[in-house]
Design an enzyme around this catalytic site. Structure first.
Site, PDB file in Angstrom:
ATOM      1  N   PHE A 150     -22.172 -34.469   1.590  1.00  0.00           N
ATOM      2  CA  PHE A 150     -23.262 -35.368   1.981  1.00  0.00           C
ATOM      3  C   PHE A 150     -23.507 -36.477   0.972  1.00  0.00           C
ATOM      4  O   PHE A 150     -24.065 -37.509   1.307  1.00  0.00           O
ATOM      5  CB  PHE A 150     -24.570 -34.558   2.174  1.00  0.00           C
ATOM      6  CG  PHE A 150     -25.286 -34.251   0.887  1.00  0.00           C
ATOM      7  CD1 PHE A 150     -26.128 -35.189   0.290  1.00  0.00           C
ATOM      8  CD2 PHE A 150     -25.125 -33.039   0.232  1.00  0.00           C
ATOM      9  CE1 PHE A 150     -26.785 -34.919  -0.913  1.00  0.00           C
ATOM     10  CE2 PHE A 150     -25.765 -32.762  -0.964  1.00  0.00           C
ATOM     11  CZ  PHE A 150     -26.596 -33.702  -1.536  1.00  0.00           C
ATOM     12  N   LYS A 174     -13.965 -35.091   9.087  1.00  0.00           N
ATOM     13  CA  LYS A 174     -15.138 -34.246   9.401  1.00  0.00           C
ATOM     14  C   LYS A 174     -16.160 -34.539   8.314  1.00  0.00           C
ATOM     15  O   LYS A 174     -16.133 -33.958   7.231  1.00  0.00           O
ATOM     16  CB  LYS A 174     -14.718 -32.774   9.397  1.00  0.00           C
ATOM     17  CG  LYS A 174     -15.577 -31.843  10.236  1.00  0.00           C
ATOM     18  CD  LYS A 174     -17.038 -31.814   9.884  1.00  0.00           C
ATOM     19  CE  LYS A 174     -17.376 -31.036   8.631  1.00  0.00           C
ATOM     20  NZ  LYS A 174     -18.813 -31.171   8.257  1.00  0.00           N
ATOM     21  N   GLU A 177     -22.593 -33.134   7.987  1.00  0.00           N
ATOM     22  CA  GLU A 177     -23.513 -33.179   9.130  1.00  0.00           C
ATOM     23  C   GLU A 177     -24.897 -33.682   8.726  1.00  0.00           C
ATOM     24  O   GLU A 177     -25.771 -33.856   9.565  1.00  0.00           O
ATOM     25  CB  GLU A 177     -23.595 -31.814   9.811  1.00  0.00           C
ATOM     26  CG  GLU A 177     -24.134 -30.665   8.953  1.00  0.00           C
ATOM     27  CD  GLU A 177     -23.063 -29.966   8.096  1.00  0.00           C
ATOM     28  OE1 GLU A 177     -22.230 -30.669   7.489  1.00  0.00           O
ATOM     29  OE2 GLU A 177     -23.092 -28.720   8.033  1.00  0.00           O
ATOM     30  N   SER A 227     -18.910 -28.388  -2.464  1.00  0.00           N
ATOM     31  CA  SER A 227     -19.302 -27.426  -3.493  1.00  0.00           C
ATOM     32  C   SER A 227     -18.139 -26.485  -3.816  1.00  0.00           C
ATOM     33  O   SER A 227     -17.241 -26.285  -2.989  1.00  0.00           O
ATOM     34  CB  SER A 227     -20.512 -26.634  -3.021  1.00  0.00           C
ATOM     35  OG  SER A 227     -20.186 -25.952  -1.834  1.00  0.00           O
ATOM     36  N   CYS A 282     -21.472 -35.863  -8.120  1.00  0.00           N
ATOM     37  CA  CYS A 282     -20.646 -34.875  -8.810  1.00  0.00           C
ATOM     38  C   CYS A 282     -20.275 -35.351 -10.202  1.00  0.00           C
ATOM     39  O   CYS A 282     -19.792 -34.574 -11.008  1.00  0.00           O
ATOM     40  CB  CYS A 282     -19.383 -34.590  -8.016  1.00  0.00           C
ATOM     41  SG  CYS A 282     -18.293 -35.999  -7.978  1.00  0.00           S
TER      42      CYS A 282
HETATM   43  P1  NAD Z   1     -20.891 -28.468   0.837  1.00  0.00           P
HETATM   44  O1  NAD Z   1     -19.841 -27.683   0.165  1.00  0.00           O
HETATM   45  O2  NAD Z   1     -22.108 -27.766   1.327  1.00  0.00           O
HETATM   46  O3  NAD Z   1     -20.286 -29.237   2.121  1.00  0.00           O
HETATM   47  C1  NAD Z   1     -19.088 -29.968   2.035  1.00  0.00           C
HETATM   48  C2  NAD Z   1     -18.417 -29.939   3.410  1.00  0.00           C
HETATM   49  O4  NAD Z   1     -18.124 -28.594   3.753  1.00  0.00           O
HETATM   50  C3  NAD Z   1     -19.293 -30.495   4.520  1.00  0.00           C
HETATM   51  O5  NAD Z   1     -18.512 -31.274   5.378  1.00  0.00           O
HETATM   52  C4  NAD Z   1     -19.827 -29.247   5.209  1.00  0.00           C
HETATM   53  O6  NAD Z   1     -20.060 -29.432   6.583  1.00  0.00           O
HETATM   54  C5  NAD Z   1     -18.707 -28.245   5.013  1.00  0.00           C
HETATM   55  N1  NAD Z   1     -19.197 -26.869   4.905  1.00  0.00           N
HETATM   56  C6  NAD Z   1     -20.413 -26.458   4.458  1.00  0.00           C
HETATM   57  N2  NAD Z   1     -20.492 -25.115   4.513  1.00  0.00           N
HETATM   58  C7  NAD Z   1     -19.304 -24.663   4.988  1.00  0.00           C
HETATM   59  C8  NAD Z   1     -18.784 -23.364   5.267  1.00  0.00           C
HETATM   60  N3  NAD Z   1     -19.497 -22.266   5.035  1.00  0.00           N
HETATM   61  N4  NAD Z   1     -17.536 -23.270   5.737  1.00  0.00           N
HETATM   62  C9  NAD Z   1     -16.799 -24.375   5.946  1.00  0.00           C
HETATM   63  N5  NAD Z   1     -17.247 -25.627   5.720  1.00  0.00           N
HETATM   64  C10 NAD Z   1     -18.490 -25.780   5.240  1.00  0.00           C
HETATM   65  O7  NAD Z   1     -21.281 -29.657  -0.172  1.00  0.00           O
HETATM   66  P2  NAD Z   1     -22.452 -30.705  -0.034  1.00  0.00           P
HETATM   67  O8  NAD Z   1     -23.759 -30.021  -0.299  1.00  0.00           O
HETATM   68  O9  NAD Z   1     -22.306 -31.521   1.194  1.00  0.00           O
HETATM   69  O10 NAD Z   1     -22.093 -31.684  -1.248  1.00  0.00           O
HETATM   70  C11 NAD Z   1     -22.487 -31.447  -2.569  1.00  0.00           C
HETATM   71  C12 NAD Z   1     -21.404 -30.740  -3.352  1.00  0.00           C
HETATM   72  O11 NAD Z   1     -20.207 -31.503  -3.335  1.00  0.00           O
HETATM   73  C13 NAD Z   1     -21.745 -30.566  -4.820  1.00  0.00           C
HETATM   74  O12 NAD Z   1     -21.325 -29.294  -5.228  1.00  0.00           O
HETATM   75  C14 NAD Z   1     -20.930 -31.648  -5.508  1.00  0.00           C
HETATM   76  O13 NAD Z   1     -20.615 -31.394  -6.862  1.00  0.00           O
HETATM   77  C15 NAD Z   1     -19.714 -31.652  -4.667  1.00  0.00           C
HETATM   78  N6  NAD Z   1     -18.989 -32.912  -4.800  1.00  0.00           N
HETATM   79  C16 NAD Z   1     -17.845 -32.886  -5.542  1.00  0.00           C
HETATM   80  C17 NAD Z   1     -17.148 -34.062  -5.720  1.00  0.00           C
HETATM   81  C18 NAD Z   1     -15.882 -34.074  -6.520  1.00  0.00           C
HETATM   82  O14 NAD Z   1     -15.216 -35.084  -6.513  1.00  0.00           O
HETATM   83  N7  NAD Z   1     -15.507 -33.007  -7.200  1.00  0.00           N
HETATM   84  C19 NAD Z   1     -17.608 -35.248  -5.147  1.00  0.00           C
HETATM   85  C20 NAD Z   1     -18.776 -35.225  -4.406  1.00  0.00           C
HETATM   86  C21 NAD Z   1     -19.466 -34.039  -4.235  1.00  0.00           C
END
Ligand code: NAD
Length: 503
Positions: A150, A174, A177, A227, A282
């Site tokens: 997000f 994808k 959401e 994450s 991040c």
């Molecule tokens: P998230 O892991 O909750 O979601 C990321 C994606 O995974 C979304 O598209 C979501 O719909 C999907 N998702 C969520 N739960 C899932 C599940 N149980 N099974 C399968 N898919 C699922 O992350 P977020 O809250 O949207 O974003 C924040 C996180 O992203 C933080 O941990 C941040 O550090 C990380 N991030 C990392 C980088 C990097 O380059 N390393 C960059 C940006 C964000």
């Protein structure tokens, strides 16, 4: 009437056949602003089928024609920065200037991908054996998918698809959401740029669509950013289904401040990097490691600057920091304030009591508010120190020496970004060599690599071998092939069962 955000499949908006949807919020008011469709497995299959059908013609489109589409897309993006930034602010909450910044960083990857004719050049060796030549080529994989978080609804997808599409693949995105609208604006710009239908598709959704992409036999590669627990799951599941996967995870970025640093510049950088985008980056700095004896002076300078920050809605030009993305996320981040105190830290600035531009106190206002928070004397190894908080909470950890600071950084689970602040070139060089982190800043608090380098962390911040964009991105989205060729003439006659050598 509130909006409904749909899928984009084969060059058109699609309702999908799923009855499931999620609410979208205006984080500044807490009100529901619309809904987003949540794809079924069949909706994902439809997007992958469109991408599969589009692949042969796109792969066979000449590299220069593909580059021309990218150049047009770049121009269209540059002409729609404000519109995309406004869509991001409305759903994510970040301030407009920050949203503009993320689109601009994504645009840089498009510009990098415009150079694809050069990037896909192979090698050629004449005469590797008698009248035998050898050359290498890189070919696209087919249908590839991107699953994004997000916090950067435009930039992170643009780390992926410009390179993937330039290489000749077709793409299924994808997005998160929580803030899906930017993806559809981008899809329309691709179409206007002349990208054939089916080359770029968007499925909105949650775990159902992620799981289907991970197991779909026609999806060749998956890029994921999010994450760490989900990145680890995506990597394990995708690779178990035979896919190439790069999965970037969470972070806990430390800034090591040596005693010789200019503390005013350090305080400016710590506050900018800790509270920009409400800490939902991040690459945000979440821990400042103050080497003795500068701790008290540095904290005073940080607190002085935090007191001047203006917190308000993303579309209010006075705001420097917006709300958090959801109520649940705000509550989770806020829970670390009391936890920190229980663990022995000192709450020096309490963001729950911040005054917003509206004049309201953060914890009294509607919307998902938490102001900038500073915790001092955070114990090494405490939960506040080690867990990713992903919000406007800056922790100060006091250390006695460079060595102790380095040990704290290298002892952590994550290895995304880090920074050292010093005027000592030798110390900085030693840090760059000794620190176990993928992206290092020297007097630069958020060292996000430019598009022509590759972005990615170490340890629990990345699962897989390749980083995103830059030449590693080109490698991720292509397969290598080496051709050995000989044009036969009578001198080549005769049977020889020996292993071919360079005779
Ligand atoms: P998230 O892991 O909750 O979601 C990321 C994606 O995974 C979304 O598209 C979501 O719909 C999907 N998702 C969520 N739960 C899932 C599940 N149980 N099974 C399968 N898919 C699922 O992350 P977020 O809250 O949207 O974003 C924040 C996180 O992203 C933080 O941990 C941040 O550090 C990380 N991030 C990392 C980088 C990097 O380059 N390393 C960059 C940006 C964000």
């Amino acid at each position: 009437m509130t909006k409904t955000v749909k899928h984009w499949i084969n060059g058109a908006l699609a309702d999908g056949d799923s009855a499931r949807a999620a609410e979208l919020f205006d984080p500044a008011t807490g009100e529901v602003s619309g809904h987003v469709a949540l794809a079924s497995a069949a909706d994902v299959d439809a997007a992958v089928a469109a991408a599969s059908a589009a692949f042969p013609a796109w792969r066979d489109t000449s590299i220069s024609r593909r580059a021309q589409v990218l150049f047009r897309f770049r121009e269209l993006l540059a002409g729609h920065l404000d519109e995309i930034a406004a869509a991001i602010s409305a759903e994510h909450g970040k301030v407009h200037s920050d949203a503009l910044g993320e689109v601009a960083r994504g645009l840089e990857v498009v510009e990098f991908a415009c150079g694809i004719p050069h990037l896909l050049k192979g090698g050629f060796s004449e005469g590797v054996s008698t009248r035998v030549d050898s050359y290498s080529i890189r070919q696209p994989l087919g249908v590839v998918a991107g699953i994004t978080p997000f916090n950067f609804p435009a930039m992170v997808p643009m780390w992926m698809f410009p390179v993937a599409i330039a290489c000749g693949n077709t793409f299924v995105l994808k997005p998160s959401e929580r803030d899906p609208s930017a993806s559809l604006l981008i899809a329309r710009l691709w179409q206007q740029a002349g990208l054939p239908d089916g080359v770029f598709n968007v499925v909105q959704g949650d775990k159902v669509s992620v799981d289907r992409l991970l197991e779909h036999p026609d999806v060749r590669a998956v890029s994921f950013v999010g994450s760490t627990p989900i990145a680890s799951y995506v990597y394990a599941t995708g690779t178990a289904h035979g896919k190439r996967v790069q999965a970037l995870g969470g972070a806990k970025n430390h800034m090591l401040v040596l005693p010789d640093a200019d503390l005013d510049l350090v305080a400016d950088s710590a506050v900018s990097a800790g509270f920009g985008s409400a800490g939902e980056r991040c690459m945000a700095i979440s821990v400042v490691l103050a080497v003795d004896p500068i701790g008290d002076e540095l904290v005073a300078k940080i607190v002085e600057r935090v007191a001047k920050l203006t917190v308000g809605p993303g579309d209010d030009p006075r705001s420097e920091m917006g709300p958090l993305v959801t109520a649940a996320h705000r509550d989770k981040v806020a829970s670390y304030l009391d936890l920190g105190v229980e663990e022995g830290a000192k709450l020096v600035v309490d963001g729950r009591r911040s005054t917003l531009v509206s004049g309201e106190q953060a914890d009294q206002a509607a919307g998902f508010w938490l102001g900038p928070t500073v915790l001092d004397h955070v114990p090494v190894g405490s939960r506040v120190h080690t867990e990713e908080i992903f919000g406007p909470v800056l922790s100060i950890v006091r250390v006695r020496s460079y060595e102790e600071g380095l040990e704290v950084i290298n002892g952590g689970a994550y290895g995304n970004g880090t920074a050292v602040f010093t005027n000592d070139g030798g110390a900085a060089r030693r840090f760059q060599n000794e620190v176990e982190v993928g992206m290092v800043g020297i007097n630069v608090p958020i060292p996000v690599p430019m598009a022509f380098y590759s972005f990615g962390g170490w340890k629990s911040s990345l699962f897989g071998d390749t980083h995103v964009h830059g030449t590693e991105g080109v490698h991720f989205y292509t397969r290598g092939k080496v051709v050995t060729s000989r044009w036969l003439d009578p001198s080549h006659g005769g049977v020889n069962l020996g292993f071919p050598t360079n005779g």
